[in-house]
Design an enzyme around this catalytic site. Structure first.
Site, short mmCIF file in Angstrom:
data_model
loop_
_atom_site.label_atom_id
_atom_site.label_comp_id
_atom_site.label_asym_id
_atom_site.label_seq_id
_atom_site.Cartn_x
_atom_site.Cartn_y
_atom_site.Cartn_z
N ASN A 82 68.08 47.54 79.08
CA ASN A 82 69.21 46.61 79.23
C ASN A 82 69.61 46.68 80.65
O ASN A 82 70.06 47.58 81.29
CB ASN A 82 70.64 47.27 78.47
N LYS A 140 71.87 45.30 82.41
CA LYS A 140 73.42 45.14 82.79
C LYS A 140 73.53 44.10 83.80
O LYS A 140 72.76 42.91 84.07
CB LYS A 140 73.97 46.20 83.00
N HIS A 147 77.65 46.03 72.43
CA HIS A 147 77.60 47.10 73.51
C HIS A 147 78.95 47.89 73.77
O HIS A 147 79.88 47.25 73.72
CB HIS A 147 76.95 46.68 74.63
N GLU A 161 80.09 48.78 76.38
CA GLU A 161 80.72 48.21 77.58
C GLU A 161 81.64 46.81 77.18
O GLU A 161 82.56 46.64 77.78
CB GLU A 161 79.84 48.07 78.80
N GLU A 170 74.37 54.43 70.08
CA GLU A 170 74.56 54.86 71.79
C GLU A 170 76.00 55.64 71.72
O GLU A 170 76.97 54.90 71.77
CB GLU A 170 74.68 53.79 72.50
N GLY A 200 75.31 56.11 80.64
CA GLY A 200 75.37 55.93 82.23
C GLY A 200 76.01 57.20 82.93
O GLY A 200 76.48 57.24 83.81
N SER A 242 71.57 57.56 78.58
CA SER A 242 70.95 58.29 79.51
C SER A 242 69.42 58.78 79.01
O SER A 242 69.01 59.90 79.47
CB SER A 242 71.90 59.48 79.88
#
Ligand code: PEP
Length: 253
Positions: free
Chosen positions: A9, A11, A96, A98, A168, A174, A214
């Site tokens: 991904n 991003k 996701h 985010e 996730e 991150g 991560s």
């Protein structure tokens, strides 16, 4: 036996030239004989068409990072499933964390997107996972339960089989803090059980459940050797060809 799938991904990273360079480096380093691991790259929208041309006749597949559920119309700034198909996407990341936290996407919206993606022939990579606060309150299982129930509402067994699930934990995305292989396996096993209660054991056994948060070359082998971890959704570490290739390699062992 499920094959492993490793997806990157990207991003909001890499303009067109940077995308071309990264894809060239991945292509160069990828052991094409290693058909046991499926590789997906998810660049930003602006690089999808070029990426599609660059990966033609390779084992790399293309995914997008988001889409809207409507077919077309007055939805300024949005992209539909058929638009993604038309530039060569086979996958799309949906739900996701985010998108959920920064852009306020609800389980209901994600559910509509999943349905629309499947209808257009895209395979959703459906992301679920708890926040740190939820984990500390002992709510991790409850949260993934709700996300699965609401995200998959009204989706048939046949439709479900097009979906990859990515667990996730939000606190690991991150942050450099990955879930331990045991923590991840515990939730993956739970997710597979949950899928089995909804769609039956045969579907559950076939379902690809990726871990994301991560993932890096230093921890990818241990994570992906867990029984219910079928690959990885990689953020930061997929932006360098070497680390992405190392993660792919560790999925092949
Ligand atoms: C992600 O964004 O899906 C992700 C897992 O990011 P990172 O690997 O950087 O934690």
């Amino acid at each position: 036996m499920r094959n492993k799938i490793v997806a990157g991904n990207w991003k909001m990273n890499n303009d067109l030239n940077e995308s071309i360079n990264l894809i060239s480096a991945i292509k160069k380093g990828l052991d094409e004989k290693n058909s046991k691991v499926e590789v997906i790259i998810c660049p930003p929208f602006t690089s999808l068409e070029t990426a599609s041309a660059l990966i033609k006749n390779t084992a790399i597949k293309l995914g997008a990072q988001n889409m809207y559920f409507e077919k077309n119309g007055a939805f300024t700034g949005e992209i539909s499933a058929s638009m993604l198909k038309s530039v060569g996407c086979q996958y799309v990341i949906l739900g996701h964390s985010e998108r959920r936290t920064i852009f306020g996407e609800s389980d209901e919206l994600i559910n509509k997107k999943i349905k629309s993606a499947i209808l257009s022939g895209l395979n959703p990579i459906f992301c679920i996972g708890e926040t740190l606060q939820q984990r500390e309150k002992g709510e991790a299982f409850k949260i993934v339960d709700q996300q699965i129930k609401k995200g998959l509402a009204g989706i048939t067994k046949e439709e479900f089989e097009k979906i990859i699930i990515a667990y996730e934990p939000v606190w690991a995305i991150g942050t450099g803090k990955n879930a331990t292989p045991e923590q991840a396996q515990e939730i993956h096993q739970y997710i597979r059980k949950k899928i089995s209660t909804i769609y039956g054991e045969d579907s559950a056994e076939k379902t690809i459940i990726q871990y994301g948060g991560s993932v890096k070359p230093e921890n990818s082998f241990q994570l992906m050797s867990q029984q219910d971890i079928d690959g990885a959704l990689v953020g930061g570490a997929c932006l360098k060809a070497d680390s992405f290739l190392n993660i792919i390699q560790s999925a092949a062992i």
